[in-house]
Scaffold this active site. Structure first.
Site, PDB file in Angstrom:
ATOM      1  N   GLU A 197       0.875  -1.165   0.000  1.00 44.51           N
ATOM      2  CA  GLU A 197       0.000   0.000   0.000  1.00 44.51           C
ATOM      3  C   GLU A 197       0.920   1.225   0.000  1.00 44.51           C
ATOM      4  O   GLU A 197       1.824   1.306   0.829  1.00 44.51           O
ATOM      5  CB  GLU A 197      -0.883   0.012   1.255  1.00 44.51           C
ATOM      6  CG  GLU A 197      -1.828   1.197   1.225  1.00 44.51           C
ATOM      7  CD  GLU A 197      -2.743   1.321   2.442  1.00 44.51           C
ATOM      8  OE1 GLU A 197      -2.701   0.449   3.337  1.00 44.51           O
ATOM      9  OE2 GLU A 197      -3.483   2.314   2.469  1.00 44.51           O
ATOM     10  N   ARG A 227       5.801 -12.970   9.422  1.00 47.95           N
ATOM     11  CA  ARG A 227       6.294 -11.622   9.293  1.00 47.95           C
ATOM     12  C   ARG A 227       7.702 -11.556   9.852  1.00 47.95           C
ATOM     13  O   ARG A 227       8.026 -12.257  10.798  1.00 47.95           O
ATOM     14  CB  ARG A 227       5.401 -10.781  10.207  1.00 47.95           C
ATOM     15  CG  ARG A 227       4.957  -9.496   9.700  1.00 47.95           C
ATOM     16  CD  ARG A 227       4.091  -8.800  10.723  1.00 47.95           C
ATOM     17  NE  ARG A 227       4.181  -7.390  10.412  1.00 47.95           N
ATOM     18  CZ  ARG A 227       3.499  -6.833   9.431  1.00 47.95           C
ATOM     19  NH1 ARG A 227       2.638  -7.538   8.729  1.00 47.95           N
ATOM     20  NH2 ARG A 227       3.658  -5.561   9.145  1.00 47.95           N
ATOM     21  N   LYS A 232       4.569   0.557   9.675  1.00 48.09           N
ATOM     22  CA  LYS A 232       4.553   1.807   8.904  1.00 48.09           C
ATOM     23  C   LYS A 232       3.926   2.944   9.690  1.00 48.09           C
ATOM     24  O   LYS A 232       4.324   4.095   9.545  1.00 48.09           O
ATOM     25  CB  LYS A 232       3.811   1.602   7.583  1.00 48.09           C
ATOM     26  CG  LYS A 232       4.709   1.073   6.496  1.00 48.09           C
ATOM     27  CD  LYS A 232       4.079   1.238   5.127  1.00 48.09           C
ATOM     28  CE  LYS A 232       3.139   0.096   4.857  1.00 48.09           C
ATOM     29  NZ  LYS A 232       2.629   0.093   3.465  1.00 48.09           N
TER      30      LYS A 232
HETATM   31  P1  ATP Z   1       0.221  -1.853   7.054  1.00 47.78           P
HETATM   32  O1  ATP Z   1      -0.479  -3.151   7.311  1.00 47.78           O
HETATM   33  O2  ATP Z   1       0.354  -0.952   8.229  1.00 47.78           O
HETATM   34  O3  ATP Z   1      -0.249  -1.180   5.804  1.00 47.78           O
HETATM   35  P2  ATP Z   1       2.321  -3.361   5.920  1.00 47.78           P
HETATM   36  O4  ATP Z   1       3.752  -3.302   6.309  1.00 47.78           O
HETATM   37  O5  ATP Z   1       1.581  -4.624   6.025  1.00 47.78           O
HETATM   38  O6  ATP Z   1       1.704  -2.225   6.767  1.00 47.78           O
HETATM   39  P3  ATP Z   1       1.791  -3.371   3.076  1.00 47.78           P
HETATM   40  O7  ATP Z   1       2.091  -2.292   2.129  1.00 47.78           O
HETATM   41  O8  ATP Z   1       0.409  -3.864   3.154  1.00 47.78           O
HETATM   42  O9  ATP Z   1       2.210  -2.776   4.462  1.00 47.78           O
HETATM   43  O10 ATP Z   1       2.780  -4.578   2.849  1.00 47.78           O
HETATM   44  C1  ATP Z   1       3.005  -5.131   1.576  1.00 47.78           C
HETATM   45  C2  ATP Z   1       3.372  -6.578   1.690  1.00 47.78           C
HETATM   46  O11 ATP Z   1       4.523  -6.718   2.503  1.00 47.78           O
HETATM   47  C3  ATP Z   1       2.276  -7.379   2.332  1.00 47.78           C
HETATM   48  O12 ATP Z   1       2.072  -8.553   1.564  1.00 47.78           O
HETATM   49  C4  ATP Z   1       2.792  -7.702   3.688  1.00 47.78           C
HETATM   50  O13 ATP Z   1       2.338  -8.947   4.119  1.00 47.78           O
HETATM   51  C5  ATP Z   1       4.303  -7.694   3.499  1.00 47.78           C
HETATM   52  N1  ATP Z   1       4.965  -7.305   4.735  1.00 47.78           N
HETATM   53  C6  ATP Z   1       4.767  -6.194   5.453  1.00 47.78           C
HETATM   54  N2  ATP Z   1       5.495  -6.196   6.580  1.00 47.78           N
HETATM   55  C7  ATP Z   1       6.201  -7.339   6.577  1.00 47.78           C
HETATM   56  C8  ATP Z   1       7.151  -7.935   7.471  1.00 47.78           C
HETATM   57  N3  ATP Z   1       7.516  -7.351   8.602  1.00 47.78           N
HETATM   58  N4  ATP Z   1       7.662  -9.141   7.143  1.00 47.78           N
HETATM   59  C9  ATP Z   1       7.309  -9.744   5.999  1.00 47.78           C
HETATM   60  N5  ATP Z   1       6.430  -9.247   5.118  1.00 47.78           N
HETATM   61  C10 ATP Z   1       5.874  -8.060   5.386  1.00 47.78           C
END
Ligand code: ATP
Ligand code: MG
Length: 563
Positions: free
Chosen positions: A40, A266, A276
């Protein structure tokens, strides 16, 4: 190096995701693998995202498929073009290429809207006028089923009419939502008539003011995968509970393909925050100097700090793909950085806290040019000339007037080696009025050029140094953890856990002239100090270096109680 190579061969194809992909291909369940990385655009990418990027692009590459970059841009309130640009830059930096497969969930808004009407016509979605706070209460809790509100049994025609008027902009934000009609008693809260569309009179970075209703992440995500023909929809464990909903949409809509979702753990890293929301606040509240501050765990921050993309990829490979959440120690992140920089970074000399050393028996105004080795393990890296003269600078920490037992460096009467140069002996200590040491008077042994002793006598220390004749002034920024505890936030207030000493800026450093040409991001080793790179702020007349990482893991030693 051999050990690493062996490991690479053993690891490939061995995690549960790669096993699934391999099995699906072998059984002909999918023709070719199609994955996607779906950020996102509401912030910069961080090291956690790197895990997801390496997995999605890596799997596609290894199995001859393709990986899309898709922006999940369904919430215009938090999304910005700056983030879209940064994400593309960072994925490329990490070494991956989506080719022509760049997509946006917002490109599917019309299709998603049609599918919402499809659900309404099938009696599987309804417009709900309940205010948001009440909606939450009506959904019940884990132990209590949800309750139906008065709008659940609205007829198809009324629902269609209201939904179209929502789209037409007739209602203010929050006045109505479109909900799926699934099961208010479901044990999985996500199935208790989740919201599909909300009213948001906000301009979108890409669709402008064309829409005032926006699909929720849940309604957009799986269908976007289906539109793109994603075969393996890989996401983190927190979406496991969303999978039944994801599957429900796929089962009840005329989608062109049926993606399957698989969840992995994660990445959590010690002393590091990978949320974020929190990272945004760190930037907004000025705790750091922007998203690319070298203390940030963002890819932009790591790049600015001098961390090579290859080390990030290697780190991700080594931690593997677990099915259970855990916290990875920071040392595990640092190992591959040190390993790679040790192999690749040219050696240079830089004195961070200079102390003047005058060689009394070296003729004033005279200089000599000596050869310094660029890399001890790589003869092909050659040598560079360094100037030696009567006045040089050494590290303040390398001298002690009253040395304790195990201090072998400079002290009154002591002889040490100056790297690539000569052996010098400290004859006299000059102090200022306040009693601080300001200069060392030494003599050198002309027979020890290159640091060799013809008579075979030994010295215990070799010091780095720069010549007063041509050393260049520089600012050096030393970074340490942004947080004081391995589990930031566990105190209850994450901002109270910020390390007040996460950066030390040294302004009077002196570096050898070869460093004046260092390009930002180009790694160098300052001998005996660590790995550094020029900051983008660096100018030929005002050099700035960032410490990427120290030579050894002094932090781990400190923690283990080893002084
Ligand atoms: P938020 O949920 O606050 O928007 P987010 O870090 O999940 O934050 P996204 O942009 O939705 O943001 O993440 C994009 C992709 O990266 C998603 O598929 C998510 O699962 C993956 N991702 C995010 N954080 C992690 C992490 N710490 N470890 C592994 N994958 C991650
Ligand atoms: Mg997310």
């Amino acid at each position: 190096m051999a050990a690493t190579d062996t490991q690479a061969t053993l690891d490939t194809g061995r995690d549960f995701i790669r096993d699934i992909v391999q099995a699906d291909l072998a059984a002909g369940r999918v023709g070719a693998v199609v994955t996607r990385f779906p950020p996102e655009p509401n912030g910069y990418l961080h090291i956690g995202h790197a895990k997801s990027i390496c997995l999605n692009f890596g799997v596609a590459e290894e199995f001859g498929g393709r990986c899309h970059l898709r922006f999940d841009d369904t919430n215009p309130v938090k999304e910005e073009q700056e983030y879209i640009d940064a994400i593309e830059r960072d994925v490329r930096w990490l070494g991956f290429d989506w080719g022509r497969h760049l997509y946006y969930a917002s490109d599917y808004f019309e299709q998603l809207y049609e599918w919402a009407e499809h659900l309404i016509r099938a009696g599987l979605a309804y417009v709900d006028d309940t205010p948001v706070e009440e909606l939450r209460a009506l959904r019940g809790t884990l132990t209590e089923p949800g309750r139906a509100g008065p709008y659940r049994e609205r007829g198809v025609d009324e629902n269609l009419d209201l939904f179209r008027r929502m789209r037409a902009g007739e209602y203010p934000n929050g006045a109505r939502v479109l909900r799926a009609k699934i099961d208010l008693a479901a044990g999985n809260m996500n199935l208790r008539d989740p919201v599909l569309y909300r009213i948001l009179h906000s301009a979108h970075p890409r669709t402008g003011t064309a829409w005032c209703i926006y699909p929720t992440y849940d309604f957009a995500h799986g269908q976007s995968d289906a539109i793109e023909g994603i075969t393996h929809s890989l996401c983190t464990l927190e979406f496991e509970d969303h999978r039944p909903l994801y599957d429900w949409f796929i089962a009840n809509l005329p989608v062109p393909s049926r993606p399957h979702q698989y969840e992995f753990a994660r990445l959590n890293l010690g002393y590091t925050v990978l949320s974020k929301r929190v990272l945004t606040e760190l930037v907004r509240q000025g705790h750091v100097n922007g998203w690319d501050d070298p203390r940030m765990p963002t890819l932009a921050g790591l790049r600015r700090r001098g961390v090579p993309a290859a080390s990030v990829r290697e780190f991700v490979r080594r931690i593997g793909m677990a099915r259970a959440n855990s916290v990875v120690e920071l040392a595990q992140f640092e190992h591959p950085i040190r390993e790679l920089l040790n192999q690749t970074a040219p050696r240079r000399m830089a004195v961070l806290r200079p102390l003047k050393l005058v060689i009394e028996n070296f003729p004033a105004g005279d200089t000599q040019t000596l050869d310094a080795i660029n890399h001890p393990d790589d003869p092909a890296a050659g040598t560079r000339p360094v100037t030696f003269g009567r006045e040089i600078y050494v590290e303040r920490d390398d001298f002690m007037e009253n040395p304790p037992k195990k201090f072998f460096r400079l002290a009154p009467g002591r002889e040490v080696r100056l790297r690539y140069a000569y052996l010098v002996t400290c004859r006299e200590v000059v102090k200022d009025a306040a009693g601080a040491v300001v200069e060392l008077r030494c003599t050198y042994d002309p027979a020890t050029r290159g640091g060799n002793t013809p008579d075979g006598r030994k010295v215990q220390a070799t010091l780095h140094w720069v010549s007063a004749a041509d050393a260049v002034r520089a600012e050096v920024r030393l970074y340490s953890h942004l947080f004081t505890r391995p589990d930031p936030g566990a105190s209850g207030n994450i901002f109270a856990d910020i390390n007040p000493d996460s950066v030390e800026v040294l302004t009077g450093c002196l570096v050898e002239p070869a460093l004046a040409a260092a390009a930002p991001g180009e790694a160098v080793q300052f001998e005996r100090q660590g790995y550094f790179c020029a900051d983008p702020d660096s100018r030929p007349d005002a050099l700035v270096f960032n410490r990427t990482i120290g030579l050894r893991d002094t932090w781990a030693k400190l923690q283990a109680g080893d002084p």
